[in-house]
Design a protein around this motif. Structure first.
Motif, PDB file in Angstrom:
ATOM      1  N   ASP A  64       0.839  -1.199   0.000  1.00  0.00           N
ATOM      2  CA  ASP A  64       0.000   0.000   0.000  1.00  0.00           C
ATOM      3  C   ASP A  64       0.880   1.257   0.000  1.00  0.00           C
ATOM      4  N   ARG A  65       1.541   1.503  -1.108  1.00  0.00           N
ATOM      5  CA  ARG A  65       2.395   2.673  -1.281  1.00  0.00           C
ATOM      6  C   ARG A  65       2.591   2.896  -2.774  1.00  0.00           C
ATOM      7  N   THR A 145      -9.962   9.210  -0.474  1.00  0.00           N
ATOM      8  CA  THR A 145      -9.813   7.759  -0.424  1.00  0.00           C
ATOM      9  C   THR A 145      -8.669   7.347   0.494  1.00  0.00           C
ATOM     10  N   ARG A 146      -7.608   8.132   0.537  1.00  0.00           N
ATOM     11  CA  ARG A 146      -6.525   7.827   1.470  1.00  0.00           C
ATOM     12  C   ARG A 146      -7.004   7.954   2.914  1.00  0.00           C
ATOM     13  N   ASP A 150      -7.089   4.854   5.659  1.00  0.00           N
ATOM     14  CA  ASP A 150      -6.438   4.933   6.963  1.00  0.00           C
ATOM     15  C   ASP A 150      -7.431   4.730   8.098  1.00  0.00           C
ATOM     16  N   LEU A 156      -5.287   1.654   0.034  1.00  0.00           N
ATOM     17  CA  LEU A 156      -5.804   2.681  -0.856  1.00  0.00           C
ATOM     18  C   LEU A 156      -6.347   2.064  -2.140  1.00  0.00           C
TER      19      LEU A 156
END
Length: 716
Positions: A64-65, A145-146, A150, A156
């Motif tokens: 997730d990055r 969305t981020r 979280d 994401l």
């Protein structure tokens, strides 16, 4: 600038002064040959911002990055932030974790940004393809969305799958008209029936951003009132978003918006619309051709320009909680949007959830409700039938229909249709031993036994195995009784009792939207009640104990919400409208229905939750899986210091009536579940800890699944 290790030593034995050394280094760099243009496999890269940061469509937490890719010169013009791209990722890469070199299969992704230099020092793989030049992911949607990912300890990529609909090339080729001119501000209309209602509409028209929890009066006016609030927002030059739980309700608001705004002035976003139409409507919103949206759950992410109002109808409906990871709830997402965009917020319902009551108690939103006199004028008369009444009622024991309900239906059928709400669909969904009341279960998989409608043969509702010679494992009895009779069986019984009246059913297999005002019996499951022309003359709410008896914290709230939703379709008391609820009259939800006081019920439930430390006063997460995997996860996660772990306990295999529960283990597996609770203010830390532990577990190659759900609906 040189690093510390490159600087000449100070003092001692003829070393150069530091200033002179720096000058010599500057001259050397100026005379050095210029670097050649960067290339990839011999192909030139983009001259400006040659590095793209891409979010790959891999919904796993340890990935997730953003991943860096080179931008070929031929893709420079179209490889803009927000477009869909395809990149090579996975097996075959030199660095599988980073996906840097060419190799692996092609995978979809979103180009998030372009930068001048890469953080990674090795060679970069290049973008393989720009799928479409349409910039579907703008900074506002990316930030939202981020934030949702979280909050719910998710990835994401998973949230973007919910937020951005699948592409359709023909829809992108369509040309959209210019946005319409703002309409004139509306009059308050039926909002005048509510305290603060007219002020709310006036504030929207003036460009204000009020936040309110609205308890709507019974009747069909709610859709028109939402449309009036949307028009007031559009009159201020801003956009509006309305989210409802079902397609049927979206159609009602759609019609109300057409009447309030005219045709073509708003978009309808539902999953049932089909890929091309849904994407076309979504593009109309993103490009600014329309500024008003109504839709179901996925519409909560609609990219409305200059968002001025978000509206949520019936936030207690389970359809508002997404079934896909990370399981976001529409109410929480719209609260985030209201805070991020500084826009107005309106949560409306005939009932009131504990979460909505908490918004009012905290001061985040104001209450909009009608005076008691107006409530009494519009609500039907509610009568109750309790256990003692049923015990003395020979008709109820023989036909399952109490005498009061029988007489009410017989009288009301002279004036119009009668609604009959039953808590289960089907024929006889739930069977138990006649002697000891133990539920009848399959000997192979322990699933619930059901009587097949055509033959009456017993069969398992999970594995389908027939049980011709069933006997109770507890007492040895061989006779069965129906614990809850389904909608079709109820329709058969009522058809025999009222032979001269047509009987219609509305449920999962066939949901009716409307019925005429002619006399008829309409048997429906909760949530599938059709609207009757002119309103129902009466409603019978049967088997109330089945909804109240669920082992769940929300059982009373959900029962009251379903009862009020059905009763709101009945004519007012002055017009003869009557509701009969078959449930113990002394119970709190029943009393709230009799008084038509859903807000009072929610406030008292909230006080009880606060005393016990349950949501929404606290934040909670459910973690479930096989016992060993769950124990390993709980042992590895670094929870906040104020976190409290409840359990683990076995996960129930089914809900009432043998239906599969959300989050239930696969057949044959016995999962356990632990609840993790933190006080207000620690919710973000809890989500971050759970996400980090799950990501680390996946990176280590954990095979046995562990499911994490923040703010679960079911914590029974």
């Amino acid at each position: 600038m040189s690093s510390e290790n490159d600087r000449p030593e100070q003092g001692g034995g003829g070393g150069e002064p530091e200033q002179l050394a720096l000058i010599r280094e500057s001259v050397r760099r100026a005379k050095a040959p210029k670097a050649k243009p960067r290339t990839w496999r011999g192909a030139a890269l983009a001259k400006e911002l040659p590095v793209a940061r891409v979010l790959v469509d891999k919904g796993v937490l340890h990935l997730d990055r953003y991943f860096e890719y080179a931008v070929p010169e031929e893709l420079d013009a179209v490889a803009q932030p927000g477009v869909r791209v395809r990149v090579r990722f996975g097996a075959g890469s030199k660095n599988v974790r980073d996906g840097r070199r060419e190799g692996g299969g092609l995978i979809d992704g979103f180009l998030v940004e372009r930068v001048a230099e890469a953080e990674y020092q090795g060679p970069l793989a290049a973008l393989a393809q720009v799928v479409s030049p349409e910039q579907v992911l703008d900074p506002e949607l990316l930030g939202l969305t981020r934030a949702v990912a979280d909050r719910y300890a998710g990835s994401l990529a998973d949230v973007l799958q919910l937020a951005v609909p699948p592409r359709h090339a023909k829809a992108e080729a369509r040309e959209f008209p210019a946005p319409p001119a703002p309409p004139a501000a509306p009059e308050p209309g039926s909002w005048q029936r509510y305290e603060r209602g007219a002020d709310f509409v006036a504030s929207l028209a003036a460009g204000g951003s009020p936040r309110a929890v609205w308890t709507a009066l019974p009747g069909p006016e709610w859709a028109d009132e939402i449309a009036r609030a949307v028009r007031a927002t559009l009159a201020s030059g801003r956009g509006a978003l309305v989210v409802v739980p079902t397609v049927r309700l979206a159609a009602r608001v759609d019609q109300a918006l057409r009447e309030a705004l005219g045709p073509g002035q708003h978009a309808v976003l539902t999953a049932e619309a089909g890929q091309q139409r849904r994407y076309s409507e979504w593009l109309a919103v993103r490009r600014g051709a329309v500024r008003a949206v109504v839709g179901t759950r996925a519409a909560m992410f609609a990219p409305v320009r200059r968002l001025g109002l978000v509206v949520l109808w019936d936030d207690g409906d389970a359809h508002h909680s997404d079934d896909h990871a990370p399981f976001p709830h529409v109410r929480e997402v719209l609260e985030l949007r209201a805070a991020r965009d500084k826009c107005a917020f309106l949560a409306g319902s005939w009932s009131c959830t504990v979460e909505a009551a908490q918004l009012v108690r905290s001061g985040w939103a104001a209450a909009i409700a009608a005076p008691r006199a107006e409530v009494r004028r519009t609500a039907p008369l509610v009568r109750t039938v309790g256990d003692l009444d049923l015990a003395r009622d020979e008709a109820a024991r023989a036909a399952r229909l109490p005498s009061i309900a029988w007489e009410t239906a017989r009288t009301a059928l002279r004036e119009g249709p009668v609604l009959v709400q039953v808590p289960r669909r089907g024929y006889v969904p739930r069977l138990a031993c006649q002697r000891c009341r133990e539920p009848a279960r399959c000997r192979a998989c322990a699933g619930p036994l059901e009587a097949r409608e055509a033959t009456g043969v017993l069969a398992c509702g999970w594995c389908g195995r027939e049980e011709p010679g069933w006997s109770c494992a507890e007492c040895g009895g061989t006779r069965l009784r129906a614990q809850v009779v389904g909608a079709r069986r109820t329709a058969e019984e009522l058809g025999r009792a009222f032979a001269a009246v047509p009987v219609r059913t509305s449920g999962r297999e066939q949901v009716l939207d409307t019925v005429s005002g002619e006399p008829a019996l309409v048997v429906s499951t909760p949530g599938a009640e059709p609207v009757a022309e002119g309103g129902y003359a009466a409603a019978l709410l049967l088997d109330g104990w089945a909804m109240l008896g669920r082992p769940d914290l929300r059982a009373g709230e959900d029962a009251l919400r379903r009862w009020i939703a059905a009763s709101a379709l009945v004519r007012p008391q002055d017009a003869g409208g009557t509701v009969v609820v078959v449930a113990e009259p002394t119970l709190r939800p029943v009393q709230a229905l009799v008084r038509w006081d859903p807000v009072g019920h929610a406030v008292r439930e909230l006080a009880d939750r606060a005393e016990l430390g349950f949501p929404p006063v606290s934040r909670m997460a459910a973690v479930s899986g096989l016992p060993d995997a769950l124990a390993d996860f709980l042992g590895a996660v670094r929870l906040p210091a104020d976190a409290e772990v409840l359990g683990p306990v076995p996960v129930p295999e089914s809900g009432g009536g043998g239906t599969r529960r959300p989050g239930a283990p696969p057949p044959g597996e016995h999962w356990e579940r632990a609840l993790v609770r933190v006080p207000p203010g620690s919710g973000a830390a809890l989500a971050a800890a759970l996400k980090q532990a799950q990501a680390a577990r996946m990176a280590r190659g954990g095979i046995e699944p562990v499911r994490v759900r923040v703010d679960p609906l079911d914590i029974g």
